[in-house]
Enzyme design. Structure first.
Site, PDB file in Angstrom:
ATOM      1  N   SER A 156       0.834  -1.196   0.000  1.00  9.54           N
ATOM      2  CA  SER A 156       0.000   0.000   0.000  1.00  9.54           C
ATOM      3  C   SER A 156       0.879   1.260   0.000  1.00  9.54           C
ATOM      4  O   SER A 156       1.638   1.485  -0.940  1.00  9.54           O
ATOM      5  CB  SER A 156      -0.954  -0.043   1.201  1.00  9.54           C
ATOM      6  OG  SER A 156      -1.976   0.906   1.059  1.00  9.54           O
ATOM      7  N   ASP A 253     -10.055  -3.499  -5.142  1.00 11.24           N
ATOM      8  CA  ASP A 253      -9.235  -2.512  -4.439  1.00 11.24           C
ATOM      9  C   ASP A 253      -9.272  -1.211  -5.224  1.00 11.24           C
ATOM     10  O   ASP A 253      -9.019  -1.206  -6.436  1.00 11.24           O
ATOM     11  CB  ASP A 253      -7.796  -3.037  -4.353  1.00 11.24           C
ATOM     12  CG  ASP A 253      -6.841  -2.116  -3.606  1.00 11.24           C
ATOM     13  OD1 ASP A 253      -7.260  -1.034  -3.152  1.00 11.24           O
ATOM     14  OD2 ASP A 253      -5.659  -2.489  -3.485  1.00 11.24           O
ATOM     15  N   HIS A 283      -7.911  -5.150  -1.026  1.00  5.63           N
ATOM     16  CA  HIS A 283      -6.753  -4.517  -0.411  1.00  5.63           C
ATOM     17  C   HIS A 283      -6.407  -5.217   0.901  1.00  5.63           C
ATOM     18  O   HIS A 283      -7.269  -5.736   1.592  1.00  5.63           O
ATOM     19  CB  HIS A 283      -7.058  -3.041  -0.150  1.00  5.63           C
ATOM     20  CG  HIS A 283      -5.854  -2.223   0.167  1.00  5.63           C
ATOM     21  ND1 HIS A 283      -4.960  -1.809  -0.796  1.00  5.63           N
ATOM     22  CD2 HIS A 283      -5.385  -1.742   1.345  1.00  5.63           C
ATOM     23  CE1 HIS A 283      -3.999  -1.102  -0.235  1.00  5.63           C
ATOM     24  NE2 HIS A 283      -4.232  -1.058   1.075  1.00  5.63           N
TER      25      HIS A 283
END
Length: 317
Positions: A156, A253, A283
């Site tokens: 991320s 995501d 995610h």
């Protein structure tokens, strides 16, 4: 991308996790956000492999956690940047994932407890990453690390930090990373991509949450950070001399297109970049690896990419 639904194992895990740290926690006071996320991650943390040596160290004011497998040294190193939107997260939230990466890839992982936004917006995180990497290279052999074999990796927000670091190394004429492993990375600042729209209310990360994180990290819209390639790698006009990249994205995501766009830019620049798309995952899927078969398969592919880049300097075949 397919229209395959989110894997049931991952969805069940996310629902349980979100009871303790719901999406609306992004509007809580910072101290509460961070405490809640640290707490829920400890609650769902898997045990570390017994054979690892783990120690916490201070690098000129920055806390790092080092995961070292047994066996011959020096081994390749990995500088790892945790996710959390640059706002939450710590060595506690990603402890088990980094431990398993070190074990499966037979590398020494150094996880960086970098300064968090919004108190410390960009470029504080880049400054911390450059400092820790320099320390790994100067003191690496004492840690069992081969300083010439260091891979950058992160999930991320940590994906952005990995690419930002590689760009800065190139521009400063410093030795480059051996490779990059970008795990559902945030690499752009365009919140109107098709994946942002399609997954606006997806499990694990919503579009509104991501807007909050971007604004915390980059500052007010229109400020120079929003077009700084070190902070927003997909805005870079020149990706030359970047190391090979393994990129994994999840269909469910908002950030899915960020990784796809970045792979396309790397390929257009003649660089090696592999993309793995996870049609049934969302995610933060690494966190669900022990309860979701597709998530575990995705995690094993990440560990394999780390191993190949660290030990061989190339992407998996």
């Amino acid at each position: 991308m397919t229209n395959q639904p989110v894997d049931e194992g991952m969805l069940t895990f996310y629902k349980e996790l979100s009871k303790h740290s719901p999406p609306e926690s992004a509007s809580w006071p910072l101290a509460e956000q961070r405490a809640a996320w640290d707490g829920v991650c400890r609650m769902f943390r898997a045990p570390r492999p017994d054979r690892l040596m783990v120690e916490d160290l201070d690098v000129d004011g920055t806390h790092v956690r080092v995961y070292r497998p047994p066996g011959e040294s020096p081994k390749p190193g990995v500088i790892y940047f945790h996710g959390g939107g640059w706002v939450v997260g710590s060595c506690e939230t990603h402890d088990d994932m980094c431990a398993e990466l070190a074990d499966q890839a037979d590398v020494v992982v150094v996880m960086v407890d970098y300064r968090l936004a919004p108190e410390n917006p960009h470029p504080a995180q880049l400054e911390d990453s450059l400092k820790v990497l320099a320390w790994m290279r100067s003191a690496g052999r004492a840690l069992g690390i081969d300083p010439s074999h260091i891979v950058g990796a992160g999930d991320s927000a940590g994906g952005q930090m990995t690419v930002g670091l590689a760009l800065a190394l190139r521009d400063q004429g410093l030795p480059q990373l051996r490779g990059m492993v970008l795990i559902y990375p945030v690499l752009g600042a365009d919140i109107d991509t098709s994946s942002y729209i399609r997954n606006a209310n997806a499990p694990c990360l919503t579009r509104d949450e991501m807007i909050y994180y971007l604004e915390s990290f980059l500052g007010p819209r229109g400020s120079e950070n929003w077009s700084d390639p070190y902070a927003v790698p997909n805005s870079a006009c020149d990706l030359s001399w970047l190391p090979p990249a393994y990129i994994t994205v999840a269909a469910h995501d908002p950030l899915c297109d960020d990784g796809i766009i970045f792979q396309g830019k790397m390929r257009a620049a003649g660089l090696a970049a592999a993309l793995r798309e996870e049609p049934a995952l969302a995610h933060s899927y690494m966190r669900a690896r022990h309860v979701s078969k597709p998530a575990m398969e995705g995690f094993k592919a990440i560990a394999n990419a780390v191993k190949h880049l660290a030990h061989e300097g190339s992407l998996p075949g």
